[in-house]
Design a protein around this motif. Structure first.
Motif, short mmCIF file in Angstrom:
data_model
loop_
_atom_site.label_atom_id
_atom_site.label_comp_id
_atom_site.label_asym_id
_atom_site.label_seq_id
_atom_site.Cartn_x
_atom_site.Cartn_y
_atom_site.Cartn_z
N PHE A 61 26.24 15.82 28.48
CA PHE A 61 25.42 15.28 29.56
C PHE A 61 24.69 14.01 29.14
O PHE A 61 24.53 13.09 29.93
N MET B 165 25.91 11.10 31.66
CA MET B 165 25.01 10.73 32.75
C MET B 165 24.42 9.35 32.51
O MET B 165 24.10 8.99 31.38
N LEU C 127 17.71 12.48 36.92
CA LEU C 127 18.09 13.83 36.52
C LEU C 127 18.53 13.94 35.07
O LEU C 127 18.66 15.04 34.55
N THR C 128 18.78 12.83 34.41
CA THR C 128 19.30 12.86 33.04
C THR C 128 18.40 13.66 32.11
O THR C 128 18.87 14.55 31.40
N VAL D 55 18.44 17.48 32.97
CA VAL D 55 19.69 18.15 32.61
C VAL D 55 19.79 18.31 31.10
O VAL D 55 20.18 19.36 30.60
N SER E 213 19.89 21.82 29.06
CA SER E 213 20.97 22.09 28.12
C SER E 213 20.42 22.47 26.76
O SER E 213 20.92 23.37 26.09
#
Length: 132
Positions: free
Chosen positions: A69, A73, A79-80, A83, A87
């Motif tokens: 991600f 991303m 949202l990076t 996320v 994770s």
């Protein structure tokens, strides 16, 4: 197998001073008992393997997700960070789950704070026959 007592309740106040002072005092105050021939059944061995492999699998999935991600991303996306943090939380959950696969944890025994006895939470009826 090594059993350890829990640190004294008052020692947790030392966390306010930092993790290192707490860790030093907790280690010094902890009692330890080694039990060389603890009897484990096949079901316990299977449960240990499931916990260990499950935890490693979840941690690996979290690790791959963090790397994937963060690389896939766009950095400008709002949202990076969310996320990647989620994770990383999955990775941490896998490590914590794998840490429950230790033999002492599976034995479900706690060393008394004075270090003189073990308290069994869920002793199997055949346990006393195996230790005689």
């Amino acid at each position: 197998m090594l059993f350890r007592s829990t640190p004294p309740t008052w020692s947790f106040l030392l966390i306010l001073l930092g993790v290192l002072p707490f860790a030093i005092v907790a280690t010094i105050m902890q009692k330890r008992v080694t039990v060389p021939n603890w009897p484990f059944c096949r079901a316990c061995a299977r449960q240990r393997l499931r916990r260990l492999l499950g935890g490693i699998g979840v941690a690996l999935l979290g690790f791959i997700a963090v790397i994937g991600f963060s690389a896939a991303m766009p950095p400008s996306s709002s949202l990076t960070a969310v996320v990647v943090i989620l994770s990383f939380a999955v990775l941490l959950a896998g490590v914590v789950f794998a840490s429950t696969s230790g033999w002492a944890t599976l034995a479900a025994a706690k060393l008394a704070s004075d270090g003189t006895s073990l308290r069994l939470r869920k002793a199997h009826p055949n346990f006393s026959m195996a230790t005689d």
